[in-house]
Design a protein around this motif. Sequence first.
Motif, PDB file in Angstrom:
ATOM      1  N   SER A  28       7.416 -16.155   4.744  1.00  0.00           N
ATOM      2  CA  SER A  28       6.693 -15.977   3.485  1.00  0.00           C
ATOM      3  C   SER A  28       6.975 -14.637   2.834  1.00  0.00           C
ATOM      4  O   SER A  28       6.678 -14.444   1.650  1.00  0.00           O
ATOM      5  N   ILE A  29       7.531 -13.685   3.576  1.00  0.00           N
ATOM      6  CA  ILE A  29       7.819 -12.359   3.021  1.00  0.00           C
ATOM      7  C   ILE A  29       8.973 -12.411   2.039  1.00  0.00           C
ATOM      8  O   ILE A  29       8.973 -11.717   1.013  1.00  0.00           O
ATOM      9  N   TYR A  30       9.965 -13.272   2.314  1.00  0.00           N
ATOM     10  CA  TYR A  30      11.155 -13.323   1.471  1.00  0.00           C
ATOM     11  C   TYR A  30      10.794 -13.803   0.071  1.00  0.00           C
ATOM     12  O   TYR A  30      10.188 -14.853  -0.114  1.00  0.00           O
ATOM     13  N   GLY A  31      11.157 -13.003  -0.914  1.00  0.00           N
ATOM     14  CA  GLY A  31      10.895 -13.344  -2.304  1.00  0.00           C
ATOM     15  C   GLY A  31       9.471 -13.052  -2.743  1.00  0.00           C
ATOM     16  O   GLY A  31       9.098 -13.366  -3.872  1.00  0.00           O
ATOM     17  N   SER A  32       8.671 -12.414  -1.863  1.00  0.00           N
ATOM     18  CA  SER A  32       7.274 -12.164  -2.203  1.00  0.00           C
ATOM     19  C   SER A  32       7.095 -10.789  -2.838  1.00  0.00           C
ATOM     20  O   SER A  32       7.992  -9.945  -2.836  1.00  0.00           O
ATOM     21  N   SER A  33       5.899 -10.550  -3.345  1.00  0.00           N
ATOM     22  CA  SER A  33       5.570  -9.279  -3.996  1.00  0.00           C
ATOM     23  C   SER A  33       5.081  -8.262  -2.978  1.00  0.00           C
ATOM     24  O   SER A  33       4.736  -8.594  -1.840  1.00  0.00           O
ATOM     25  N   ASP A  34       5.007  -6.994  -3.410  1.00  0.00           N
ATOM     26  CA  ASP A  34       4.432  -5.953  -2.559  1.00  0.00           C
ATOM     27  C   ASP A  34       2.988  -6.294  -2.212  1.00  0.00           C
ATOM     28  O   ASP A  34       2.523  -6.030  -1.094  1.00  0.00           O
ATOM     29  N   GLU A  35       2.267  -6.878  -3.164  1.00  0.00           N
ATOM     30  CA  GLU A  35       0.872  -7.228  -2.945  1.00  0.00           C
ATOM     31  C   GLU A  35       0.734  -8.226  -1.793  1.00  0.00           C
ATOM     32  O   GLU A  35      -0.132  -8.074  -0.922  1.00  0.00           O
ATOM     33  N   HIS A  36       1.608  -9.236  -1.785  1.00  0.00           N
ATOM     34  CA  HIS A  36       1.564 -10.221  -0.699  1.00  0.00           C
ATOM     35  C   HIS A  36       1.878  -9.555   0.629  1.00  0.00           C
ATOM     36  O   HIS A  36       1.216  -9.832   1.649  1.00  0.00           O
ATOM     37  N   GLN A  37       2.857  -8.671   0.645  1.00  0.00           N
ATOM     38  CA  GLN A  37       3.247  -8.020   1.890  1.00  0.00           C
ATOM     39  C   GLN A  37       2.138  -7.135   2.432  1.00  0.00           C
ATOM     40  O   GLN A  37       1.867  -7.107   3.642  1.00  0.00           O
ATOM     41  N   LEU A  38       1.457  -6.405   1.545  1.00  0.00           N
ATOM     42  CA  LEU A  38       0.356  -5.548   1.976  1.00  0.00           C
ATOM     43  C   LEU A  38      -0.814  -6.379   2.486  1.00  0.00           C
ATOM     44  O   LEU A  38      -1.454  -6.031   3.491  1.00  0.00           O
ATOM     45  N   ASN A  39      -1.101  -7.476   1.810  1.00  0.00           N
ATOM     46  CA  ASN A  39      -2.177  -8.355   2.271  1.00  0.00           C
ATOM     47  C   ASN A  39      -1.844  -8.963   3.628  1.00  0.00           C
ATOM     48  O   ASN A  39      -2.720  -9.145   4.484  1.00  0.00           O
ATOM     49  N   LEU A  40      -0.576  -9.269   3.827  1.00  0.00           N
ATOM     50  CA  LEU A  40      -0.142  -9.810   5.110  1.00  0.00           C
ATOM     51  C   LEU A  40      -0.329  -8.776   6.216  1.00  0.00           C
ATOM     52  O   LEU A  40      -0.833  -9.084   7.305  1.00  0.00           O
ATOM     53  N   LEU A  41       0.089  -7.543   5.921  1.00  0.00           N
ATOM     54  CA  LEU A  41      -0.073  -6.467   6.896  1.00  0.00           C
ATOM     55  C   LEU A  41      -1.542  -6.235   7.221  1.00  0.00           C
ATOM     56  O   LEU A  41      -1.926  -6.072   8.379  1.00  0.00           O
ATOM     57  N   ARG A  42      -2.353  -6.221   6.196  1.00  0.00           N
ATOM     58  CA  ARG A  42      -3.782  -5.989   6.401  1.00  0.00           C
ATOM     59  C   ARG A  42      -4.393  -7.093   7.267  1.00  0.00           C
ATOM     60  O   ARG A  42      -5.183  -6.827   8.168  1.00  0.00           O
ATOM     61  N   GLY A  43      -3.983  -8.333   6.993  1.00  0.00           N
ATOM     62  CA  GLY A  43      -4.517  -9.434   7.771  1.00  0.00           C
ATOM     63  C   GLY A  43      -4.087  -9.405   9.223  1.00  0.00           C
ATOM     64  O   GLY A  43      -4.863  -9.731  10.130  1.00  0.00           O
ATOM     65  N   VAL A  44      -2.845  -8.997   9.488  1.00  0.00           N
ATOM     66  CA  VAL A  44      -2.331  -8.973  10.858  1.00  0.00           C
ATOM     67  C   VAL A  44      -2.877  -7.791  11.645  1.00  0.00           C
ATOM     68  O   VAL A  44      -3.257  -7.914  12.815  1.00  0.00           O
ATOM     69  N   THR A  45      -2.928  -6.624  11.001  1.00  0.00           N
ATOM     70  CA  THR A  45      -3.338  -5.411  11.721  1.00  0.00           C
ATOM     71  C   THR A  45      -4.843  -5.224  11.749  1.00  0.00           C
ATOM     72  O   THR A  45      -5.372  -4.533  12.632  1.00  0.00           O
ATOM     73  N   GLY A  46      -5.551  -5.795  10.767  1.00  0.00           N
ATOM     74  CA  GLY A  46      -6.988  -5.590  10.686  1.00  0.00           C
ATOM     75  C   GLY A  46      -7.379  -4.282  10.049  1.00  0.00           C
ATOM     76  O   GLY A  46      -8.572  -3.936  10.003  1.00  0.00           O
ATOM     77  N   GLU A  47      -6.413  -3.524   9.542  1.00  0.00           N
ATOM     78  CA  GLU A  47      -6.684  -2.237   8.894  1.00  0.00           C
ATOM     79  C   GLU A  47      -7.176  -2.451   7.471  1.00  0.00           C
ATOM     80  O   GLU A  47      -6.924  -3.497   6.855  1.00  0.00           O
ATOM     81  N   GLU A  77       0.299   3.837   5.052  1.00  0.00           N
ATOM     82  CA  GLU A  77       1.273   3.757   6.150  1.00  0.00           C
ATOM     83  C   GLU A  77       2.557   3.065   5.687  1.00  0.00           C
ATOM     84  O   GLU A  77       3.661   3.482   6.059  1.00  0.00           O
ATOM     85  N   TYR A  78       2.407   2.028   4.891  1.00  0.00           N
ATOM     86  CA  TYR A  78       3.576   1.298   4.371  1.00  0.00           C
ATOM     87  C   TYR A  78       4.423   2.200   3.486  1.00  0.00           C
ATOM     88  O   TYR A  78       5.654   2.269   3.637  1.00  0.00           O
ATOM     89  N   ASN A  79       3.786   2.917   2.576  1.00  0.00           N
ATOM     90  CA  ASN A  79       4.533   3.791   1.663  1.00  0.00           C
ATOM     91  C   ASN A  79       5.194   4.935   2.409  1.00  0.00           C
ATOM     92  O   ASN A  79       6.312   5.338   2.084  1.00  0.00           O
ATOM     93  N   GLU A  80       4.525   5.468   3.420  1.00  0.00           N
ATOM     94  CA  GLU A  80       5.117   6.548   4.217  1.00  0.00           C
ATOM     95  C   GLU A  80       6.340   6.043   4.978  1.00  0.00           C
ATOM     96  O   GLU A  80       7.344   6.762   5.107  1.00  0.00           O
ATOM     97  N   SER A  81       6.277   4.803   5.460  1.00  0.00           N
ATOM     98  CA  SER A  81       7.413   4.221   6.174  1.00  0.00           C
ATOM     99  C   SER A  81       8.623   4.089   5.264  1.00  0.00           C
ATOM    100  O   SER A  81       9.756   4.416   5.662  1.00  0.00           O
ATOM    101  N   LEU A  82       8.391   3.631   4.030  1.00  0.00           N
ATOM    102  CA  LEU A  82       9.495   3.494   3.083  1.00  0.00           C
ATOM    103  C   LEU A  82      10.032   4.849   2.664  1.00  0.00           C
ATOM    104  O   LEU A  82      11.239   5.007   2.437  1.00  0.00           O
ATOM    105  N   TYR A  83       9.145   5.847   2.563  1.00  0.00           N
ATOM    106  CA  TYR A  83       9.570   7.193   2.160  1.00  0.00           C
ATOM    107  C   TYR A  83      10.408   7.846   3.244  1.00  0.00           C
ATOM    108  O   TYR A  83      11.410   8.514   2.970  1.00  0.00           O
ATOM    109  N   GLU A  84      10.009   7.630   4.507  1.00  0.00           N
ATOM    110  CA  GLU A  84      10.729   8.240   5.621  1.00  0.00           C
ATOM    111  C   GLU A  84      12.078   7.575   5.870  1.00  0.00           C
ATOM    112  O   GLU A  84      13.003   8.212   6.380  1.00  0.00           O
ATOM    113  N   GLN A  85      12.187   6.297   5.529  1.00  0.00           N
ATOM    114  CA  GLN A  85      13.439   5.573   5.748  1.00  0.00           C
ATOM    115  C   GLN A  85      13.866   4.890   4.444  1.00  0.00           C
ATOM    116  O   GLN A  85      13.839   3.665   4.338  1.00  0.00           O
ATOM    117  N   PRO A  86      14.219   5.695   3.422  1.00  0.00           N
ATOM    118  CA  PRO A  86      14.551   5.097   2.116  1.00  0.00           C
ATOM    119  C   PRO A  86      15.793   4.211   2.206  1.00  0.00           C
ATOM    120  O   PRO A  86      16.737   4.499   2.950  1.00  0.00           O
TER     121      PRO A  86
END
Length: 508
Positions: free
Chosen positions: A329-348, A356-365
């Motif tokens: 479901s990630i392929y072709g999806s929006s940032d919003e979907h990906q963040l909601n997916l992360l939130r649902g899986v991690t419980g954060e 955390e997501y933005n820091e990960s992208l910043y550290e590994q552009p």
Amino acid sequence: MQVIGVGDNVFDVYENLGVAYPGGNAVNCAVSAARLGAEASYCGAIADDSWGKAMQASLRSESVDLSLCCTIKGGTTKLVRQERHDGERFFLGVDEGDAWAPFPELDAAALARLRGADVLLSSCNGKVESQLGLLDGHEGLLCFDFGEKEKYRTEEYFGKVLPHIDLAQFSMSGADDFEIREFLDAWPFAEQGISVLVTRGTAAPLFFFQGKEVRGVPADDRAADTMGAGDSFVAALAFCLSRRGWRHGQTPGTVAEIADALAEAGRHAACMCQCDGGFGHPYRWKRTVRAVIFDLDGVLVESEPYYVQQLIEIAARHGKTFSEEQIDSIYGSSDEHQLNLLRGVTGEDRTSIEREYNESLYEQPLDYGKVAIPGAEELLAYLHDSKVRVAVASSSHLADIRRALDQCGFARYVDVVASGFDECHASKPDPAVYNLALERLGASPEETLIVEDSTYGIQAGVAAGADVLCLRKQHGHADRTGALLEFDSHDEILRYLDAVLHPSDRTL
């Protein structure tokens, strides 16, 4: 199961509608086999004119293998000219062009593949009868459609074909049971151990074998287009009976098994008759293409595996994993979907997981220049040189779209950029970003093609009213329903667009 359509390919041209459909007995049978789940191939000669390129694109989009085909340089594709009014077809004539590509001479490699197939499907239109003897010794079934013309029902023609086949098919619309039995009694089908299928429009089909007769179910007459109905029927019948064990030289099954197969074949043919043409894929040889809109991620740059990996690593830091369905479901999806997916899986909570997501992208552009898809620049340059306007419409941030185009060297070919995230506040499958791109291009959906790779993107393109070309990927398992055609590379898309922009000059 390996099923191969052997013989002709044509375009059925509806002149009054300005549209043509790929077809021909062998092609229709191969597509039906592919839709039924077989490992389907087409064996024949394909011209290198614009029609032939469209034929190849249509078959690839149906997952029909073309490795048994030869391309005839300078060849011309056969066009069956007709009109359609209120669902009825009116034959006008056949145009073979100046250099029709006939069925090729089969080489040793092709013969080995054909002999090893579970089902071979051919016909009188394929002009293959002189080579049928080369297939003797095959293990699977060889089915042959004799059509409806009397010239293919002579002692001479039967002598060329009958010694080599397992199932003979005849179209006998309007014939009653007595006329059919009288016809069969006049020829040595039973003596040679050949089973016979008789189709007759919407009337019940009949199957004859070893002195027995099995009656099928009358067809539903609510068809959108009956083009290729007999081809789809025999392909499904042979597929069903072969799957149940029918092989060369053996009985096709019990009466009950054959009755079930006839019913299953009828259902498949009814489904295929809901498509225009033999199996859909309209080719508008007179269409005007003024613009092409590209998705970004997965179409011009292969960035999606990078984002997927980032999400997997973040989840892993929280001791969590994604299911295969969630990853798809990630392929072709929006940032919003990906963040909601992360939130649902991690419980954060949303704030912390987004940080955390933005820091990960910043550290590994991501360096987009390293993930440009091969052939993308050549395709963009071709469209630019052809005076076709180009847009990129993505659910990504506008800044990321522009950075990707700059790093890949694509910006010089692109006329319009649209961001679903920043400018539409809507993500695909919402068509808003494509509607915005169309508005900025000044092009109508009818004059525009959209290139996509994901389920959401295809849905958005269709909702915007444009024809969608799908770039098939090994990852993501996209639902490609709604796409006009499917391609495995940008080079294939370029060749198709070249055929559309520079159509055959044959007068219809």
